[in-house]
Write an enzyme that holds these catalytic residues in place. Structure first.
Site, PDB file in Angstrom:
ATOM      1  N   ARG A 160      -6.589 -19.576  26.977  1.00 19.18           N
ATOM      2  CA  ARG A 160      -5.948 -19.065  25.769  1.00 19.18           C
ATOM      3  C   ARG A 160      -4.763 -19.946  25.387  1.00 19.18           C
ATOM      4  O   ARG A 160      -4.061 -20.502  26.243  1.00 19.18           O
ATOM      5  CB  ARG A 160      -5.449 -17.637  26.042  1.00 19.18           C
ATOM      6  CG  ARG A 160      -4.792 -16.907  24.869  1.00 19.18           C
ATOM      7  CD  ARG A 160      -5.769 -16.614  23.785  1.00 19.18           C
ATOM      8  NE  ARG A 160      -5.293 -15.525  22.909  1.00 19.18           N
ATOM      9  CZ  ARG A 160      -5.809 -15.276  21.715  1.00 19.18           C
ATOM     10  NH1 ARG A 160      -6.799 -16.013  21.241  1.00 19.18           N
ATOM     11  NH2 ARG A 160      -5.350 -14.268  20.988  1.00 19.18           N
ATOM     12  N   THR A 211     -14.277 -17.527  15.423  1.00 20.98           N
ATOM     13  CA  THR A 211     -14.612 -17.332  16.829  1.00 20.98           C
ATOM     14  C   THR A 211     -16.109 -17.519  17.021  1.00 20.98           C
ATOM     15  O   THR A 211     -16.897 -17.324  16.095  1.00 20.98           O
ATOM     16  CB  THR A 211     -14.184 -15.925  17.290  1.00 20.98           C
ATOM     17  OG1 THR A 211     -12.795 -15.749  17.011  1.00 20.98           O
ATOM     18  CG2 THR A 211     -14.412 -15.706  18.769  1.00 20.98           C
ATOM     19  N   THR A 236     -12.481 -19.810  20.278  1.00 24.24           N
ATOM     20  CA  THR A 236     -11.936 -19.465  18.965  1.00 24.24           C
ATOM     21  C   THR A 236     -10.902 -20.464  18.474  1.00 24.24           C
ATOM     22  O   THR A 236     -10.274 -21.163  19.273  1.00 24.24           O
ATOM     23  CB  THR A 236     -11.275 -18.067  19.023  1.00 24.24           C
ATOM     24  OG1 THR A 236     -10.867 -17.664  17.712  1.00 24.24           O
ATOM     25  CG2 THR A 236     -10.069 -18.064  19.955  1.00 24.24           C
ATOM     26  N   GLU A 295      -9.188 -18.778  15.920  1.00 25.00           N
ATOM     27  CA  GLU A 295      -8.596 -17.558  15.360  1.00 25.00           C
ATOM     28  C   GLU A 295      -9.132 -17.256  13.975  1.00 25.00           C
ATOM     29  O   GLU A 295     -10.218 -16.722  13.864  1.00 25.00           O
ATOM     30  CB  GLU A 295      -7.066 -17.586  15.363  1.00 25.00           C
ATOM     31  CG  GLU A 295      -6.449 -16.232  15.647  1.00 25.00           C
ATOM     32  CD  GLU A 295      -6.251 -15.394  14.396  1.00 25.00           C
ATOM     33  OE1 GLU A 295      -6.274 -14.165  14.525  1.00 25.00           O
ATOM     34  OE2 GLU A 295      -6.065 -15.961  13.325  1.00 25.00           O
ATOM     35  N   GLU A 305      -3.480 -19.430  16.270  1.00 22.57           N
ATOM     36  CA  GLU A 305      -3.493 -18.350  17.256  1.00 22.57           C
ATOM     37  C   GLU A 305      -2.184 -17.580  17.344  1.00 22.57           C
ATOM     38  O   GLU A 305      -2.165 -16.430  17.791  1.00 22.57           O
ATOM     39  CB  GLU A 305      -3.837 -18.925  18.624  1.00 22.57           C
ATOM     40  CG  GLU A 305      -4.673 -18.006  19.460  1.00 22.57           C
ATOM     41  CD  GLU A 305      -6.040 -17.770  18.827  1.00 22.57           C
ATOM     42  OE1 GLU A 305      -6.326 -16.598  18.511  1.00 22.57           O
ATOM     43  OE2 GLU A 305      -6.799 -18.720  18.659  1.00 22.57           O
ATOM     44  N   ASP A 332      -1.871 -14.067  16.211  1.00 25.03           N
ATOM     45  CA  ASP A 332      -2.406 -12.957  17.009  1.00 25.03           C
ATOM     46  C   ASP A 332      -1.307 -12.174  17.710  1.00 25.03           C
ATOM     47  O   ASP A 332      -1.561 -11.123  18.297  1.00 25.03           O
ATOM     48  CB  ASP A 332      -3.401 -13.478  18.052  1.00 25.03           C
ATOM     49  CG  ASP A 332      -4.842 -13.220  17.650  1.00 25.03           C
ATOM     50  OD1 ASP A 332      -5.072 -12.680  16.563  1.00 25.03           O
ATOM     51  OD2 ASP A 332      -5.745 -13.565  18.434  1.00 25.03           O
ATOM     52  N   SER A 357      -5.684 -10.995  22.874  1.00 27.94           N
ATOM     53  CA  SER A 357      -6.972 -11.298  22.263  1.00 27.94           C
ATOM     54  C   SER A 357      -7.895 -10.100  22.378  1.00 27.94           C
ATOM     55  O   SER A 357      -7.665  -9.193  23.177  1.00 27.94           O
ATOM     56  CB  SER A 357      -7.600 -12.511  22.966  1.00 27.94           C
ATOM     57  OG  SER A 357      -8.924 -12.731  22.521  1.00 27.94           O
ATOM     58  N   GLY A 398     -15.713 -11.826  16.130  1.00 26.29           N
ATOM     59  CA  GLY A 398     -15.507 -10.682  15.248  1.00 26.29           C
ATOM     60  C   GLY A 398     -14.123 -10.078  15.265  1.00 26.29           C
ATOM     61  O   GLY A 398     -13.938  -8.948  14.835  1.00 26.29           O
ATOM     62  N   GLY A 399     -13.122 -10.800  15.771  1.00 28.86           N
ATOM     63  CA  GLY A 399     -11.777 -10.237  15.812  1.00 28.86           C
ATOM     64  C   GLY A 399     -11.730  -9.023  16.714  1.00 28.86           C
ATOM     65  O   GLY A 399     -12.431  -8.937  17.720  1.00 28.86           O
TER      66      GLY A 399
END
Length: 579
Positions: A114, A400, A418, A420, A437, A440, A464, A485-486
């Protein structure tokens, strides 16, 4: 796989095996219609398989496996090709989470690639001069939203640990495609056309638009000599140029945009580390469902949904409104806890009892089988730190991808990757896009004097929803699954798991059914022929409903005694390939 049942004679010999099986509910019900016409069974193979979001990426992975490569080798090839053919979704300018099964050791580990916040970032990072949070889409474009990318270092780490082929060989497919070019897909062309402000950034404008400023049309040949040069550097020197060399300097320079100037520094890139973490696992009936823990909320929230549903005999209820209602109510309860408690545990203490069976039983008791709750409050799981927290708000996430691989040696990887939002920050350098990112994180650092767990802090990894998952039975993998898909990734994966595990659906059939999602508010129903009927049946129980496009990108591979079964979400352009 004992839990999977055939949807037709073609799969019967693969999916049925001796031993205990779940109840089979094959009777049609009004709600049991597919979102996609002409449902087809999954793809079969015996030796190895790749399920990925673009045919060229899946082919690259399959070819590496055919040459004796491992799942890690194929993952490098797939990811780097996705960077070219699906740049709006993932790439080396972003981050990823991976679950890896090492067959030789019968060991499952999870890998955290990440992105991290720059050291100079603090809780007020997304507040304007008046102390008010910026609007999400105002914050996305430009260098300020860019976190330190982790995907490339993750690929390098996986290859070093589990690879069987030379690094240069697994990078080579992407170099070839970048140089020769590929035909732009309809989905990529539509994504370019729908990306607001993308053309305002010179690098992206030159790459994704024609000379007259129109989005690249479907079928146009897109070549990337600049990215090919980057890949050649990476092939010969590994990730060093990216994190400490010329590419690193270009990344920092690129974030100094006129719009939303960034604060990323060379020291931030040089300090980046991939983290090997213990997977988070939830016992669900006869299975162990394992996923990525914090900073991802995926495994915990999927685990909570399943743990709550474990209090009902879903297979006895059937695939109709009753089971759907329970799933949606369980989702509300899980998302309430997610918003309050979940964040990067390197910075924030979290309850250890979020998956405690007794706790989840008390949460399940809040569900009425005959009436929907408007929204759920967070629970009070057992934990040592009773510090006050405030819930954070959701941010959209569209850029993503997910892929799954099983090699001929028995190694397996389930990975979600991803940048984002679609096209990330819109900032491009060295032929790849940089992530956004940092959006987020919560834009509000505290509420009523209580800190938000997911607030910005230097070096922290934003929360995430990515949910790469491996399901075990009797200590051995039986299913790899995940989706983009978030925050809807969580219900996409949980709903598919419920269909496959509880109702014995073939993975492709499970993917093709209409999506229902609830993130502790209104219920979203996937647009399609049965959407209105679904809405009416749920409204009768008190659900507030919206009908909308729910564009998942699920990929799965089931491991059975007789072979592999792969499925790719037909809402996108992915495929499953194997031999």
């Amino acid at each position: 796989m004992k839990a999977l049942l055939p949807c037709g004679a073609l799969l019967a010999s693969l999916l049925l095996s001796p031993g205990p099986a779940l109840a089979q509910d094959t009777s049609p019900q009004p709600e049991e219609t597919t979102a996609i016409a002409d449902a087809q069974p999954s793809v079969q193979a015996r030796n190895f398989m790749v399920a990925a979001a673009h045919p060229l990426a899946a082919e690259a992975g399959r070819d590496i496996l055919a040459k004796g490569g491992s799942a890690a080798d194929a993952a490098v090839a797939v990811q780097l090709v996705l960077n070219i053919v699906e740049p709006q979704s993932s790439g080396i300018g972003g981050g990823a989470f991976a679950l890896y099964w090492n067959a030789a050791l019968s060991d499952l580990t999870s890998w955290d690639g990440r992105e991290t916040a720059p050291a100079a970032a603090g809780p007020d990072y997304w507040l304007d001069e008046n102390g008010e949070p910026l609007g999400f889409f105002d914050a996305v474009p430009g260098g300020r939203s860019v976190g330190v990318p982790g995907t490339l270092k993750l690929m390098e780490e996986l290859h070093a640990r589990y690879g069987r082929l030379p690094w240069t060989q697994v990078v080579a497919p992407a170099i070839r495609i970048a140089e020769e070019g590929f035909p732009v897909s309809q989905r990529m062309s539509a994504s370019i056309a729908g990306a607001e402000k993308l053309a305002e950034f010179p690098g992206a404008r030159a790459y994704f638009f024609t000379e007259d400023g129109t989005p690249l049309p479907e079928g146009a040949t897109l070549r990337s000599p600049e990215f090919a040069r980057t890949l050649r550097q990476i092939a010969s020197e590994g990730s060093a140029p990216f994190y400490e060399g010329a590419i690193a300097r270009d990344i920092v320079a690129a974030t100094r945009t006129e719009t939303n100037t960034g604060v990323l520094a060379l020291d931030d890139l040089a300090a980046y580390e991939v983290k090997e973490r213990d997977p988070v696992c939830m016992d669900y009936r006869v299975w162990e469902v394992c996923g990525m823990g914090p900073p991802s909320s995926g495994a915990l929230t999927v685990g909570q949904i399943l743990g709550i549903l474990a209090n009902w005999d879903l297979s006895g209820l059937g695939l109709g409104t009753e089971a759907q209602h329970l799933f949606l109510e369980a989702s509300k309860l899980a998302f309430a806890d997610r918003g309050l408690y979940m964040a990067d545990t390197d910075f924030v203490d979290m309850p250890e009892g979020l998956l405690d069976p007794d706790y989840l039983t008390t949460r399940a008791a809040l569900i009425s089988e005959g009436e929907a709750m408007e929204s759920a409050d967070p629970g009070e799981p057992p934990w040592d730190d009773a510090a006050l927290r405030a819930p954070g708000l959701e941010a959209p996430e569209y850029g993503t991808s997910h892929f799954a691989i099983v090699d001929s040696y028995g190694d397996m990887i389930s990975i979600t990757t991803t940048i984002e939002s679609g096209f990330g920050s819109h900032v491009m350098t060295n032929g790849f896009l940089l992530n956004n990112e940092l959006t987020d994180f919560s834009f509000t650092p505290e509420e009523d004097g209580n800190p938000v767990a997911n607030r910005v802090e230097g070096g922290k990894r934003p929360r995430s929803s990515m949910s790469p998952t491996i399901v075990l039975e009797d200590g051995e993998p039986v299913l790899l699954i995940g989706s983009p898909g978030g925050s809807r990734i969580i219900p996409y994966v949980a709903q598919s798991l419920m269909g496959i595990l509880d109702f014995g659906l073939d993975p492709q059939v499970a993917f093709d059914r209409p999506h229902l999602t609830n993130r502790n508010g209104a219920t979203d129903i996937e647009a399609g022929p049965q959407a209105e009927e679904l809405a009416q049946s749920l409204q009768a129980l008190g659900h507030e409903t919206n009908i909308r496009d729910l564009n998942s990108g699920l990929h799965a591979i089931a491991i059975t005694p007789d072979g592999l079964i792969g499925a790719a979400d037909r809402r996108r352009e992915g495929i499953a390939l194997g031999e």
